[in-house]
Scaffold this motif. Structure first.
Motif, PDB file in Angstrom:
ATOM      1  N   CYS A  45      -5.343 -11.035  -9.741  1.00 42.16           N
ATOM      2  CA  CYS A  45      -6.351 -11.696  -8.902  1.00 42.16           C
ATOM      3  C   CYS A  45      -5.732 -12.807  -8.071  1.00 42.16           C
ATOM      4  CB  CYS A  45      -7.479 -12.254  -9.769  1.00 42.16           C
ATOM      5  SG  CYS A  45      -8.551 -10.988 -10.450  1.00 42.16           S
ATOM      6  N   LEU A  46      -4.892 -13.605  -8.685  1.00 40.26           N
ATOM      7  CA  LEU A  46      -4.253 -14.697  -7.949  1.00 40.26           C
ATOM      8  C   LEU A  46      -3.272 -14.171  -6.898  1.00 40.26           C
ATOM      9  CD1 LEU A  46      -3.761 -17.268 -10.828  1.00 40.26           C
ATOM     10  CD2 LEU A  46      -5.489 -17.276  -9.031  1.00 40.26           C
ATOM     11  N   ILE A  47      -2.543 -13.111  -7.211  1.00 36.21           N
ATOM     12  CA  ILE A  47      -1.623 -12.512  -6.236  1.00 36.21           C
ATOM     13  C   ILE A  47      -2.409 -11.922  -5.069  1.00 36.21           C
ATOM     14  CG2 ILE A  47      -0.022 -10.583  -5.892  1.00 36.21           C
ATOM     15  CD1 ILE A  47       1.062 -11.234  -8.731  1.00 36.21           C
ATOM     16  N   ALA A  48      -3.536 -11.287  -5.353  1.00 33.66           N
ATOM     17  CA  ALA A  48      -4.362 -10.733  -4.281  1.00 33.66           C
ATOM     18  C   ALA A  48      -4.887 -11.846  -3.384  1.00 33.66           C
ATOM     19  CB  ALA A  48      -5.517  -9.926  -4.858  1.00 33.66           C
ATOM     20  N   TRP A  49      -5.282 -12.971  -3.983  1.00 29.99           N
ATOM     21  CA  TRP A  49      -5.771 -14.084  -3.170  1.00 29.99           C
ATOM     22  C   TRP A  49      -4.646 -14.659  -2.302  1.00 29.99           C
ATOM     23  CZ3 TRP A  49      -9.566 -15.526  -0.629  1.00 29.99           C
ATOM     24  CH2 TRP A  49      -9.675 -16.806  -0.137  1.00 29.99           C
ATOM     25  N   LEU A  52      -4.209 -12.370   0.616  1.00 33.08           N
ATOM     26  CA  LEU A  52      -5.253 -12.574   1.614  1.00 33.08           C
ATOM     27  C   LEU A  52      -5.010 -13.843   2.430  1.00 33.08           C
ATOM     28  CD1 LEU A  52      -8.463 -11.527  -0.344  1.00 33.08           C
ATOM     29  CD2 LEU A  52      -7.422 -10.361   1.602  1.00 33.08           C
ATOM     30  N   LEU A  53      -4.556 -14.898   1.780  1.00 27.83           N
ATOM     31  CA  LEU A  53      -4.242 -16.129   2.507  1.00 27.83           C
ATOM     32  C   LEU A  53      -3.091 -15.904   3.482  1.00 27.83           C
ATOM     33  CD1 LEU A  53      -4.580 -18.986  -0.150  1.00 27.83           C
ATOM     34  CD2 LEU A  53      -6.061 -18.505   1.796  1.00 27.83           C
ATOM     35  N   ILE A  76     -13.750 -20.783  -1.196  1.00 29.78           N
ATOM     36  CA  ILE A  76     -13.366 -19.488  -1.776  1.00 29.78           C
ATOM     37  C   ILE A  76     -12.185 -19.650  -2.723  1.00 29.78           C
ATOM     38  CG2 ILE A  76     -12.474 -17.196  -1.249  1.00 29.78           C
ATOM     39  CD1 ILE A  76     -14.149 -17.265   1.297  1.00 29.78           C
ATOM     40  N   THR A  77     -11.218 -20.455  -2.338  1.00 27.95           N
ATOM     41  CA  THR A  77     -10.060 -20.689  -3.217  1.00 27.95           C
ATOM     42  C   THR A  77     -10.493 -21.319  -4.526  1.00 27.95           C
ATOM     43  OG1 THR A  77      -8.607 -20.952  -1.313  1.00 27.95           O
ATOM     44  CG2 THR A  77      -7.824 -21.835  -3.401  1.00 27.95           C
TER      45      THR A  77
END
Length: 110
Positions: A45-49, A52-53, A76-77
């Motif tokens: 989840c953190l890698i996907a975020w 996206l950033l 969102i973060t």
């Protein structure tokens, strides 16, 4: 052999420590499996975020278009971080209960 008062055959009572040890090994293996899955989910989840950033930054730099405001990015973060950490903490607490919680018999530990 006739059953004892507890309904157990004497030969079966010798295997109780073996069963307890086998249950402990299985429990440890299950905890390792699910702790690894929980860590993998949180990391994914953190890698996907982060991806996206990075995509947002690339779009902003290359096209000059700002799709999200700074407040939206912060909200969102924060939401993603809190949700991932709460889910991870919930899974870990379920897998590794602390002292003072109920044991397998349903009785509270002292």
């Amino acid at each position: 052999m006739p059953p004892s008062q507890d309904g157990l055959v004497a030969a079966e009572t010798d295997s109780v420590p073996d069963e307890i040890a086998a249950n402990m090994r299985a429990n440890r293996q299950m905890r390792q499996t699910y702790a690894g899955k929980a860590y993998g989910l949180a990391a994914a989840c953190l890698i996907a975020w982060i991806a996206l950033l990075c995509a947002y930054g690339a779009i902003k730099v290359s096209l000059g278009v700002e799709t999200w405001s700074d407040q939206v990015l912060i909200a969102i973060t924060t939401g993603v971080t809190v949700s991932v950490l709460a889910a991870f903490l919930g899974v870990i607490r379920g897998l590794f209960p602390g002292k003072g919680t109920e044991d397998d018999k349903g009785e509270a530990k002292a």
